[in-house]
Design a protein around this motif. Structure first.
Motif, mmCIF file in Angstrom:
data_model
loop_
_atom_site.group_PDB
_atom_site.id
_atom_site.type_symbol
_atom_site.label_atom_id
_atom_site.label_comp_id
_atom_site.label_asym_id
_atom_site.label_seq_id
_atom_site.Cartn_x
_atom_site.Cartn_y
_atom_site.Cartn_z
ATOM 1 N N LYS A 191 0.846 -1.195 0.000
ATOM 2 C CA LYS A 191 0.000 0.000 0.000
ATOM 3 C C LYS A 191 0.877 1.239 0.000
ATOM 4 O O LYS A 191 1.693 1.445 0.918
ATOM 5 C CB LYS A 191 -0.927 0.013 1.221
ATOM 6 C CG LYS A 191 -1.909 1.191 1.247
ATOM 7 C CD LYS A 191 -2.860 1.068 2.435
ATOM 8 C CE LYS A 191 -3.804 2.261 2.523
ATOM 9 N NZ LYS A 191 -4.680 2.371 1.328
ATOM 10 N N VAL A 192 0.732 2.075 -1.029
ATOM 11 C CA VAL A 192 1.491 3.314 -1.157
ATOM 12 C C VAL A 192 0.521 4.481 -1.298
ATOM 13 O O VAL A 192 -0.687 4.299 -1.465
ATOM 14 C CB VAL A 192 2.430 3.251 -2.381
ATOM 15 C CG1 VAL A 192 3.538 2.232 -2.170
ATOM 16 C CG2 VAL A 192 1.645 2.936 -3.662
ATOM 17 N N GLY A 193 1.057 5.699 -1.253
ATOM 18 C CA GLY A 193 0.228 6.879 -1.437
ATOM 19 C C GLY A 193 0.007 7.148 -2.914
ATOM 20 O O GLY A 193 0.975 7.242 -3.672
ATOM 21 N N PRO A 194 -1.240 7.276 -3.371
ATOM 22 C CA PRO A 194 -1.507 7.511 -4.790
ATOM 23 C C PRO A 194 -1.136 8.932 -5.222
ATOM 24 O O PRO A 194 -1.430 9.900 -4.511
ATOM 25 C CB PRO A 194 -3.015 7.266 -4.916
ATOM 26 C CG PRO A 194 -3.564 7.477 -3.552
ATOM 27 C CD PRO A 194 -2.472 7.098 -2.585
ATOM 28 N N GLY A 195 -0.511 9.045 -6.391
ATOM 29 C CA GLY A 195 -0.046 10.339 -6.879
ATOM 30 C C GLY A 195 -1.079 11.444 -6.874
ATOM 31 O O GLY A 195 -0.773 12.578 -6.449
ATOM 32 N N PRO A 196 -2.328 11.190 -7.334
ATOM 33 C CA PRO A 196 -3.310 12.272 -7.365
ATOM 34 C C PRO A 196 -3.598 12.892 -5.999
ATOM 35 O O PRO A 196 -4.011 14.048 -5.906
ATOM 36 C CB PRO A 196 -4.561 11.575 -7.931
ATOM 37 C CG PRO A 196 -4.018 10.464 -8.767
ATOM 38 C CD PRO A 196 -2.817 9.974 -8.013
ATOM 39 N N LEU A 197 -3.374 12.141 -4.934
ATOM 40 C CA LEU A 197 -3.597 12.663 -3.587
ATOM 41 C C LEU A 197 -2.699 13.872 -3.317
ATOM 42 O O LEU A 197 -3.049 14.764 -2.547
ATOM 43 C CB LEU A 197 -3.317 11.563 -2.558
ATOM 44 C CG LEU A 197 -3.746 11.785 -1.115
ATOM 45 C CD1 LEU A 197 -5.255 11.904 -1.007
ATOM 46 C CD2 LEU A 197 -3.246 10.652 -0.227
#
Length: 364
Positions: free
Chosen positions: A327-333
């Motif tokens: 689980k990583v942070g999504p770019g659009p966030l």
């Protein structure tokens, strides 16, 4: 990894057992003994109203901040200009409320910390983007803005801005009569030869410096932050408000922060050694098609998977969670594209090795 799975914080607590979390900006290291001992000592001694309750800047907190800035960065801030908050988001919202109006543009390097983007959206402020390119460079905008919101070291790119870059931003602020709100929460997490330069050393009378011990010392649940208000007009506006309207940190939060800033550097040096190795490990282990510029600060890696095309590049974070079980942070966030992800490498070398092996296998 077993010990990490026993943690009940948000990072590990909300993912399935077969998923490795590398998203929210918590590290997987236990806090420094000096911090836990300070909290235990205060709890065992007195949890009544502290003696510093009515002192500006919480007394010991302002002094600890001032001494740390001088010893680490050669900047001696005025402790009388320190104001306390529960976290940086609260401080930012207070400052924007007092100094801007809905619809105002806020100059900000992009991609940017998601909570700040949410604050600007929720308060009706408009982002004036300063795009950071793949090489880490950026162009200062021509459009004026009443506030330049600086994140340095930058989240999520990991950039640590140089003296010439900061000087160009200072020139922009002077030219457009802008207040600079400088988030320096990752300042203690910088790798040689990069060097953190407090923006207040360049443009002191226009700068509000925001910081906390929470990132460097892995205390996201400790709600204690400070704002050093170099701008006199902002101090006047703040001092014209009721003294308790914005709340304040609690006794244990202040105790933990002071202990970290005054006595936690031996722990921090060991963590920095691990993080330095980890940022290099990413470059060694990930496939060459993954875009990765080694961060100069923070424990966050900004990865570009656009070279892989669909279905990876159309939802990189979703792909990695489904196929790699990471689980990583999504770019659009963070205001980036679908092909980008933010990876938290604040973990043990063994766990990071597993994360990188899973990602590499999914991309093969």
């Amino acid at each position: 990894m077993t010990a990490c799975r026993a943690r009940d914080g948000i990072k590990w607590g909300v993912v399935p057992q077969d998923v490795i979390p590398s998203w929210v900006a918590d590290m997987d290291f236990p806090i420094a003994d000096v911090i836990s001992e300070a909290i235990a000592r205060r709890a065992a001694t007195d949890l009544g109203y502290p003696t510093w309750l009515e002192q500006p800047g919480c007394g010991p907190l302002a002094d600890a901040f001032t001494d740390r800035m001088e010893s680490r960065y050669g900047w001696r801030p005025d402790p009388g200009h320190v104001r306390t908050y529960t976290d940086l988001n609260q401080a930012l919202q207070v400052l924007l409320h007092l100094t801007t109006r809905p619809g105002d543009p806020i100059a900000l390097h992009m991609p940017a910390y998601n909570s700040f983007l949410e604050t600007l959206r929720d308060m009706g402020r408009r982002v004036l983007p300063i795009p950071i390119g793949p090489d880490g460079r950026f162009e200062v905008p021509d459009e004026p803005a009443p506030v330049l919101l600086l994140i340095n070291p930058q989240n999520p790119s990991g950039r640590v801005f140089t003296q010439p870059e900061l000087a160009a931003l200072a020139e922009y602020a002077e030219r457009h009569d802008a207040l600079v709100i400088s988030d320096e929460i990752h300042a203690d997490l910088v790798y040689s030869p990069a060097r953190h330069i407090p923006f207040a050393t360049i443009l002191p009378e226009r700068t509000v410096t925001l910081t906390s011990a929470s990132k460097a010392f892995n205390m996201g649940g400790v709600h204690c932050a400070i704002a050093h208000i170099g701008a006199e007009a902002v101090r006047t506006a703040l001092d014209g408000r009721p003294p308790h309207i914005y709340g304040a940190p609690g006794a244990l939060d202040v105790e933990a922060t002071v202990a970290a800033w005054r006595h936690g550097d031996r722990w921090l040096e060991e963590v920095l050694r691990i993080l330095d190795r980890n940022r290099q490990l990413i470059a060694e282990r990930l496939p060459s098609r993954v875009g990765y510029r080694m961060p100069e600060g923070t424990y966050l890696a900004w990865l570009d998977l656009s070279a892989y095309g669909s279905p990876v590049a159309t939802d990189a974070a979703g792909f990695l969670e489904r196929e790699a079980r990471v689980k990583v942070g999504p770019g659009p966030l963070y205001g980036g594209g679908d092909a980008f992800v933010r990876l938290n490498f604040g973990t043990s070398e063994a766990i990071l090795e597993e994360i990188l092996a899973r990602i590499s296998s999914a991309l093969a």
